[in-house]
Design a protein around this motif. Structure first.
Motif, PDB file in Angstrom:
ATOM      1  N   HIS A  24      35.526  47.783  60.175  1.00 41.47           N
ATOM      2  CA  HIS A  24      35.660  47.674  61.629  1.00 41.47           C
ATOM      3  C   HIS A  24      37.127  47.789  62.063  1.00 41.47           C
ATOM      4  N   LEU A  25      38.023  47.175  61.294  1.00 39.44           N
ATOM      5  CA  LEU A  25      39.456  47.156  61.638  1.00 39.44           C
ATOM      6  C   LEU A  25      40.235  48.308  60.995  1.00 39.44           C
ATOM      7  N   ASN A  26      39.552  49.078  60.144  1.00 41.60           N
ATOM      8  CA  ASN A  26      40.178  50.204  59.446  1.00 41.60           C
ATOM      9  C   ASN A  26      41.377  49.782  58.588  1.00 41.60           C
ATOM     10  N   ILE A  27      41.167  48.717  57.818  1.00 37.74           N
ATOM     11  CA  ILE A  27      42.184  48.222  56.874  1.00 37.74           C
ATOM     12  C   ILE A  27      41.498  48.010  55.529  1.00 37.74           C
ATOM     13  N   PRO A  28      42.253  47.973  54.421  1.00 33.54           N
ATOM     14  CA  PRO A  28      41.591  47.802  53.123  1.00 33.54           C
ATOM     15  C   PRO A  28      41.068  46.391  52.885  1.00 33.54           C
ATOM     16  N   HIS A  29      39.898  46.344  52.247  1.00 35.94           N
ATOM     17  CA  HIS A  29      39.334  45.078  51.753  1.00 35.94           C
ATOM     18  C   HIS A  29      39.790  44.989  50.308  1.00 35.94           C
ATOM     19  N   ILE A  30      40.631  44.012  50.010  1.00 33.34           N
ATOM     20  CA  ILE A  30      41.200  43.875  48.683  1.00 33.34           C
ATOM     21  C   ILE A  30      40.537  42.702  47.968  1.00 33.34           C
ATOM     22  N   SER A  31      39.674  43.041  47.029  1.00 36.36           N
ATOM     23  CA  SER A  31      38.977  42.024  46.239  1.00 36.36           C
ATOM     24  C   SER A  31      39.678  41.945  44.894  1.00 36.36           C
ATOM     25  N   THR A  32      40.152  40.766  44.520  1.00 38.71           N
ATOM     26  CA  THR A  32      40.876  40.660  43.253  1.00 38.71           C
ATOM     27  C   THR A  32      39.969  41.011  42.074  1.00 38.71           C
ATOM     28  N   GLY A  33      38.689  40.677  42.155  1.00 34.06           N
ATOM     29  CA  GLY A  33      37.756  41.061  41.093  1.00 34.06           C
ATOM     30  C   GLY A  33      37.682  42.577  40.964  1.00 34.06           C
ATOM     31  N   GLU A  34      37.648  43.247  42.106  1.00 34.00           N
ATOM     32  CA  GLU A  34      37.583  44.714  42.134  1.00 34.00           C
ATOM     33  C   GLU A  34      38.875  45.330  41.600  1.00 34.00           C
ATOM     34  N   ILE A  35      40.029  44.770  42.000  1.00 35.69           N
ATOM     35  CA  ILE A  35      41.329  45.267  41.511  1.00 35.69           C
ATOM     36  C   ILE A  35      41.356  45.171  39.985  1.00 35.69           C
ATOM     37  N   LEU A  36      40.898  44.037  39.477  1.00 32.60           N
ATOM     38  CA  LEU A  36      40.894  43.789  38.034  1.00 32.60           C
ATOM     39  C   LEU A  36      40.006  44.804  37.314  1.00 32.60           C
ATOM     40  N   ARG A  37      38.784  44.976  37.826  1.00 33.18           N
ATOM     41  CA  ARG A  37      37.854  45.937  37.202  1.00 33.18           C
ATOM     42  C   ARG A  37      38.428  47.351  37.236  1.00 33.18           C
ATOM     43  N   GLN A  38      39.027  47.722  38.370  1.00 28.39           N
ATOM     44  CA  GLN A  38      39.611  49.056  38.528  1.00 28.39           C
ATOM     45  C   GLN A  38      40.776  49.265  37.552  1.00 28.39           C
ATOM     46  N   ALA A  39      41.650  48.267  37.453  1.00 27.87           N
ATOM     47  CA  ALA A  39      42.810  48.367  36.552  1.00 27.87           C
ATOM     48  C   ALA A  39      42.351  48.510  35.095  1.00 27.87           C
ATOM     49  N   MET A  40      41.287  47.783  34.734  1.00 32.19           N
ATOM     50  CA  MET A  40      40.771  47.871  33.361  1.00 32.19           C
ATOM     51  C   MET A  40      40.127  49.239  33.129  1.00 32.19           C
ATOM     52  N   LYS A  41      39.381  49.721  34.123  1.00 34.92           N
ATOM     53  CA  LYS A  41      38.719  51.014  34.010  1.00 34.92           C
ATOM     54  C   LYS A  41      39.761  52.134  33.861  1.00 34.92           C
ATOM     55  N   GLU A  42      40.835  52.060  34.660  1.00 32.64           N
ATOM     56  CA  GLU A  42      41.869  53.096  34.634  1.00 32.64           C
ATOM     57  C   GLU A  42      42.862  52.903  33.486  1.00 32.64           C
ATOM     58  N   GLN A  43      42.700  51.799  32.739  1.00 29.98           N
ATOM     59  CA  GLN A  43      43.575  51.508  31.604  1.00 29.98           C
ATOM     60  C   GLN A  43      45.058  51.476  32.008  1.00 29.98           C
ATOM     61  N   THR A  44      45.344  50.886  33.191  1.00 35.09           N
ATOM     62  CA  THR A  44      46.737  50.729  33.608  1.00 35.09           C
ATOM     63  C   THR A  44      47.387  49.694  32.688  1.00 35.09           C
ATOM     64  N   VAL A  69      47.927  41.638  42.377  1.00 34.26           N
ATOM     65  CA  VAL A  69      47.917  41.486  43.836  1.00 34.26           C
ATOM     66  C   VAL A  69      49.204  42.072  44.425  1.00 34.26           C
ATOM     67  N   GLN A  70      50.325  41.759  43.800  1.00 36.13           N
ATOM     68  CA  GLN A  70      51.612  42.282  44.275  1.00 36.13           C
ATOM     69  C   GLN A  70      51.603  43.815  44.275  1.00 36.13           C
ATOM     70  N   GLU A  71      51.118  44.396  43.188  1.00 35.05           N
ATOM     71  CA  GLU A  71      51.047  45.856  43.076  1.00 35.05           C
ATOM     72  C   GLU A  71      50.158  46.435  44.180  1.00 35.05           C
ATOM     73  N   ARG A  72      49.001  45.794  44.415  1.00 33.57           N
ATOM     74  CA  ARG A  72      48.048  46.313  45.413  1.00 33.57           C
ATOM     75  C   ARG A  72      48.584  46.186  46.840  1.00 33.57           C
ATOM     76  N   LEU A  73      49.218  45.053  47.160  1.00 40.86           N
ATOM     77  CA  LEU A  73      49.729  44.857  48.521  1.00 40.86           C
ATOM     78  C   LEU A  73      50.930  45.756  48.823  1.00 40.86           C
ATOM     79  N   SER A  74      51.533  46.304  47.773  1.00 38.14           N
ATOM     80  CA  SER A  74      52.683  47.193  47.954  1.00 38.14           C
ATOM     81  C   SER A  74      52.259  48.643  48.188  1.00 38.14           C
ATOM     82  N   GLN A  75      50.972  48.931  48.068  1.00 28.51           N
ATOM     83  CA  GLN A  75      50.499  50.307  48.267  1.00 28.51           C
ATOM     84  C   GLN A  75      50.497  50.664  49.755  1.00 28.51           C
ATOM     85  N   PRO A  76      50.694  51.955  50.071  1.00 26.87           N
ATOM     86  CA  PRO A  76      50.852  52.399  51.466  1.00 26.87           C
ATOM     87  C   PRO A  76      49.712  51.986  52.408  1.00 26.87           C
ATOM     88  N   ASP A  77      48.454  52.004  51.928  1.00 23.89           N
ATOM     89  CA  ASP A  77      47.338  51.682  52.830  1.00 23.89           C
ATOM     90  C   ASP A  77      47.313  50.211  53.246  1.00 23.89           C
TER      91      ASP A  77
END
Length: 191
Positions: A24-44, A69-77
């Motif tokens: 609705h607000l056109n901003i990212p929904h940042i779920s720490t569980g999702e960030i974690l799963r994504q980072a593991m999947k991408e092997q960062t 969290v710091q890495e994600r909040l620093s992203q442009p979106d």
């Protein structure tokens, strides 16, 4: 600039409401569980570290979650706002987040507490039918929530950043109340 942190017990509907509001607000929904799963999947770099803890059945340490969290909040979106779901979980993490937001010039966050009685949470989680969601496990998760995360309600309340919404109503009514409370709050800030 909408920056929101969602609090509430497991099964309160945080993820669902955060996602709806973020769209609705056109901003990212940042779920720490999702960030974690994504980072593991991408092997960062951080994902590989996290995977080692997960594989051994350990909780991912605070420092690693904070780095993610710091890495994600620093992203442009995330520059124009965000909804954070699943972090902070403890007062120490809230202190970290406060310092981080000052450093990256993103202060002004508000905290939404979805308030749902334990018995309603238990009924909701049992209705999901996940095999690991037994009543005993759910009650234990609620105990952990009350011990670790509930003190954040006082922490943010003392800082005049807390908005409480009744999460014990239909999904649509919770969404409507959230939108109303947040828009009113942003209107108050502009005055």
């Amino acid at each position: 600039m909408t920056r929101l942190i969602f609090l509430g017990p497991p099964g309160a509907g945080k993820g669902t409401q955060a996602q709806t509001l973020a769209e609705h607000l056109n901003i990212p929904h940042i779920s720490t569980g999702e960030i974690l799963r994504q980072a593991m999947k991408e092997q960062t770099h951080l994902g590989i570290k996290a995977q080692a803890y997960v594989d051994s059945g350990e909780l991912v340490p605070d420092q690693l979650v904070q780095d993610l969290v710091q890495e994600r909040l620093s992203q442009p979106d995330a520059k124009n706002g965000w909804i954070l779901d699943g972090f902070p979980r403890k007062v120490t993490q809230a202190g970290f987040l406060e310092k981080l937001l000052e450093e990256i010039h993103q202060s002004g966050e508000r905290v939404v507490n979805l308030d749902v009685p334990d018995e309603v949470v238990i009924a909701r989680l049992l209705a999901r039918g996940r095999k690991d969601d037994t009543e005993e496990v759910i009650r234990r998760r609620l105990e952990v929530y009350r011990a670790e995360t509930a003190p954040l309600i006082d922490y943010y309340g003392d800082r005049k950043k807390l908005l409480t919404v009744n999460g014990n109503q239909s999904q649509e009514d919770v969404t409507g109340e959230l939108q109303k409370v947040i828009l009113e709050d942003e209107g108050d800030e502009g005055r």
